[in-house]
Design a protein around this motif. Structure first.
Motif, PDB file in Angstrom:
ATOM      1  N   PRO A   8       0.843  -1.183   0.000  1.00 54.48           N
ATOM      2  CA  PRO A   8       0.000   0.000   0.000  1.00 54.48           C
ATOM      3  C   PRO A   8       0.891   1.250   0.000  1.00 54.48           C
ATOM      4  O   PRO A   8       1.724   1.420   0.885  1.00 54.48           O
ATOM      5  CB  PRO A   8      -0.811  -0.122   1.302  1.00 54.48           C
ATOM      6  N   ALA A   9       0.728   2.066  -1.028  1.00 51.25           N
ATOM      7  CA  ALA A   9       1.575   3.261  -1.180  1.00 51.25           C
ATOM      8  C   ALA A   9       0.719   4.442  -1.630  1.00 51.25           C
ATOM      9  O   ALA A   9       1.182   5.308  -2.360  1.00 51.25           O
ATOM     10  CB  ALA A   9       2.688   2.977  -2.188  1.00 51.25           C
ATOM     11  N   ALA A  10      -0.550   4.444  -1.200  1.00 53.03           N
ATOM     12  CA  ALA A  10      -1.472   5.470  -1.681  1.00 53.03           C
ATOM     13  C   ALA A  10      -1.808   6.495  -0.611  1.00 53.03           C
ATOM     14  O   ALA A  10      -2.727   7.295  -0.778  1.00 53.03           O
ATOM     15  CB  ALA A  10      -2.755   4.807  -2.186  1.00 53.03           C
ATOM     16  N   GLY A  11      -1.056   6.486   0.488  1.00 52.14           N
ATOM     17  CA  GLY A  11      -1.330   7.443   1.561  1.00 52.14           C
ATOM     18  C   GLY A  11      -0.794   8.818   1.208  1.00 52.14           C
ATOM     19  O   GLY A  11       0.118   8.957   0.395  1.00 52.14           O
ATOM     20  N   ALA A  52      -0.050  -0.342  -4.721  1.00 48.45           N
ATOM     21  CA  ALA A  52      -1.250   0.497  -4.822  1.00 48.45           C
ATOM     22  C   ALA A  52      -0.848   1.948  -4.588  1.00 48.45           C
ATOM     23  O   ALA A  52      -0.406   2.304  -3.495  1.00 48.45           O
ATOM     24  CB  ALA A  52      -2.284   0.053  -3.790  1.00 48.45           C
ATOM     25  N   GLY A  77      -6.937   3.179  -2.786  1.00 49.59           N
ATOM     26  CA  GLY A  77      -8.239   3.722  -2.393  1.00 49.59           C
ATOM     27  C   GLY A  77      -8.127   4.743  -1.278  1.00 49.59           C
ATOM     28  O   GLY A  77      -7.039   5.180  -0.914  1.00 49.59           O
ATOM     29  N   ARG A  78      -9.280   5.083  -0.726  1.00 54.17           N
ATOM     30  CA  ARG A  78      -9.380   6.124   0.294  1.00 54.17           C
ATOM     31  C   ARG A  78      -8.615   5.779   1.570  1.00 54.17           C
ATOM     32  O   ARG A  78      -7.938   6.603   2.139  1.00 54.17           O
ATOM     33  CB  ARG A  78     -10.861   6.262   0.676  1.00 54.17           C
ATOM     34  N   GLU A  79      -8.776   4.561   2.013  1.00 49.49           N
ATOM     35  CA  GLU A  79      -8.124   4.096   3.242  1.00 49.49           C
ATOM     36  C   GLU A  79      -7.113   3.032   2.886  1.00 49.49           C
ATOM     37  O   GLU A  79      -7.199   2.411   1.825  1.00 49.49           O
ATOM     38  CB  GLU A  79      -9.165   3.498   4.210  1.00 49.49           C
ATOM     39  N   SER A  83      -6.729   0.284  -0.336  1.00 49.70           N
ATOM     40  CA  SER A  83      -5.548   0.124  -1.197  1.00 49.70           C
ATOM     41  C   SER A  83      -5.089  -1.337  -1.211  1.00 49.70           C
ATOM     42  O   SER A  83      -4.723  -1.879  -2.257  1.00 49.70           O
ATOM     43  CB  SER A  83      -4.420   1.033  -0.709  1.00 49.70           C
ATOM     44  N   ASP A 106       4.085  -2.073   4.214  1.00 49.62           N
ATOM     45  CA  ASP A 106       4.007  -0.612   4.059  1.00 49.62           C
ATOM     46  C   ASP A 106       5.150  -0.093   3.199  1.00 49.62           C
ATOM     47  O   ASP A 106       6.312  -0.418   3.459  1.00 49.62           O
ATOM     48  CB  ASP A 106       4.180   0.084   5.422  1.00 49.62           C
ATOM     49  N   VAL A 107       4.824   0.788   2.268  1.00 52.50           N
ATOM     50  CA  VAL A 107       5.892   1.407   1.474  1.00 52.50           C
ATOM     51  C   VAL A 107       6.818   2.237   2.372  1.00 52.50           C
ATOM     52  O   VAL A 107       7.995   2.433   2.052  1.00 52.50           O
ATOM     53  CB  VAL A 107       5.290   2.275   0.336  1.00 52.50           C
ATOM     54  N   ALA A 108       6.277   2.686   3.504  1.00 56.06           N
ATOM     55  CA  ALA A 108       7.043   3.578   4.384  1.00 56.06           C
ATOM     56  C   ALA A 108       7.994   2.825   5.323  1.00 56.06           C
ATOM     57  O   ALA A 108       8.551   3.420   6.247  1.00 56.06           O
ATOM     58  CB  ALA A 108       6.082   4.440   5.192  1.00 56.06           C
ATOM     59  N   LYS A 212       8.643   2.425  10.617  1.00 57.20           N
ATOM     60  CA  LYS A 212       7.794   3.090   9.627  1.00 57.20           C
ATOM     61  C   LYS A 212       8.091   4.578   9.686  1.00 57.20           C
ATOM     62  O   LYS A 212       8.037   5.183  10.766  1.00 57.20           O
ATOM     63  CB  LYS A 212       6.316   2.843   9.916  1.00 57.20           C
TER      64      LYS A 212
HETATM   65  O1  C5P Z   1      -0.334   6.641   7.194  1.00 60.75           O
HETATM   66  P1  C5P Z   1       0.384   5.370   7.522  1.00 60.75           P
HETATM   67  O2  C5P Z   1       1.879   5.559   7.600  1.00 60.75           O
HETATM   68  O3  C5P Z   1      -0.162   4.598   8.675  1.00 60.75           O
HETATM   69  O4  C5P Z   1       0.138   4.442   6.230  1.00 60.75           O
HETATM   70  C1  C5P Z   1       0.582   3.118   6.189  1.00 60.75           C
HETATM   71  C2  C5P Z   1       0.707   2.665   4.753  1.00 60.75           C
HETATM   72  O5  C5P Z   1      -0.567   2.612   4.117  1.00 60.75           O
HETATM   73  C3  C5P Z   1       1.583   3.581   3.903  1.00 60.75           C
HETATM   74  O6  C5P Z   1       2.422   2.755   3.136  1.00 60.75           O
HETATM   75  C4  C5P Z   1       0.562   4.347   3.074  1.00 60.75           C
HETATM   76  O7  C5P Z   1       1.055   4.770   1.802  1.00 60.75           O
HETATM   77  C5  C5P Z   1      -0.541   3.302   2.886  1.00 60.75           C
HETATM   78  N1  C5P Z   1      -1.872   3.861   2.582  1.00 60.75           N
HETATM   79  C6  C5P Z   1      -2.496   3.513   1.376  1.00 60.75           C
HETATM   80  N2  C5P Z   1      -3.737   4.028   1.060  1.00 60.75           N
HETATM   81  C7  C5P Z   1      -4.345   4.886   1.889  1.00 60.75           C
HETATM   82  C8  C5P Z   1      -3.742   5.248   3.135  1.00 60.75           C
HETATM   83  C9  C5P Z   1      -2.499   4.694   3.454  1.00 60.75           C
HETATM   84  O8  C5P Z   1      -1.926   2.749   0.591  1.00 60.75           O
HETATM   85  N3  C5P Z   1      -5.530   5.377   1.526  1.00 60.75           N
END
Ligand code: C5P
Length: 236
Positions: A8-11, A52, A77-79, A83, A106-108, A212
């Protein structure tokens, strides 16, 4: 076991507050996202990697990756859970089946040690549900109220930090995330969705340097940890 990865990389990285998503900040001259994806795509244990990214992301596909042919970019997606689901759907469309495993990372978290991934996968081999890397809590834990006053001390003996990767059977994780979403429950990790189904993910102790990147301070720490990893040769 056949295992695919979803990143997930959509944050938006709001807590970091850099103005651009935090995965595009540089660590030792390369973006956090390049570090994370290069480490995962170098692992032969992972059949494919779905990433994502935000629908309006214009940077992700233009970066130089070590093995771009192993990466499949999809709209997140939104959350976070949306994603992850988008990544799972892309894997299914490409032939992944319910019994396959899916590793969500997590991408982070660019400092993931490949040895920890292997430990997690070998520990879970033959298991029905799945599990996650975690690190035992070291500090004394306090619960506080809104004004910052201590309510009580929480015994730390059974407390863990939930890290990623988190690895579950693909079909089970998909069902768990869809059920959580239908119930309007926002889960912040995959394990929480699995727990909602009454199942118990396995905690596998991983290295604590798998941090993270959340706040600006974390970047300098990650840089120091990366240099230490490079000196110790733990990146492959
Ligand atoms: O914000 P946080 O560091 O907790 O996010 C964790 C991971 O989820 C990150 O890799 C972030 O890119 C991803 N994410 C996502 N889609 C979102 C919100 C967060 O892929 N809508």
């Amino acid at each position: 076991m056949r295992c695919h990865a979803v990143v997930p990389a959509a944050g938006a990285g709001k807590r970091f507050g850099a103005g651009i998503p935090k995965q595009y900040l540089l660590l030792a001259g390369r973006s956090i996202q390049q570090h994370t994806l290069d480490r995962l795509s170098a692992m032969p244990e992972l059949a494919s990697v779905a990433v994502a990214v935000a629908p309006d992301d214009e940077l992700a596909t233009g970066l130089a990756y070590a093995q771009p042919e192993r990466l499949r970019f999809v709209a997140g997606g939104r959350e976070r859970m949306d994603s992850v689901l988008a990544g799972i759907e892309a894997l299914r469309a490409a032939g992944a089946v319910d019994d396959d495993w899916v590793l969500v990372h997590d991408v982070a978290r660019p400092l993931l040690r490949p040895a920890d991934v292997r430990l997690l996968l070998t520990t879970l081999d033959g298991q029905a549900v799945g599990g996650l890397l975690a690190s035992p809590v070291r500090d004394t834990m306090k619960r506080g109220d809104a004004s910052g006053l201590v309510l009580d001390t929480v015994p730390r003996e059974q407390l863990w930090h939930a890290l990623t990767p988190q690895v579950f059977r693909l079909g089970l994780l998909r069902d768990a995330l869809l059920q959580a979403r239908a119930a309007g429950v926002l889960v912040t990790d995959e394990a929480a969705a699995i727990e909602r189904m009454g199942l118990r993910p396995l905690l596998v102790a991983g290295a604590a340097d798998n941090i993270k990147i959340t706040f600006p301070d974390d970047l300098a720490l990650a840089e120091a940890l990366l240099q230490a990893q490079l000196r110790a040769g733990v990146t492959t």
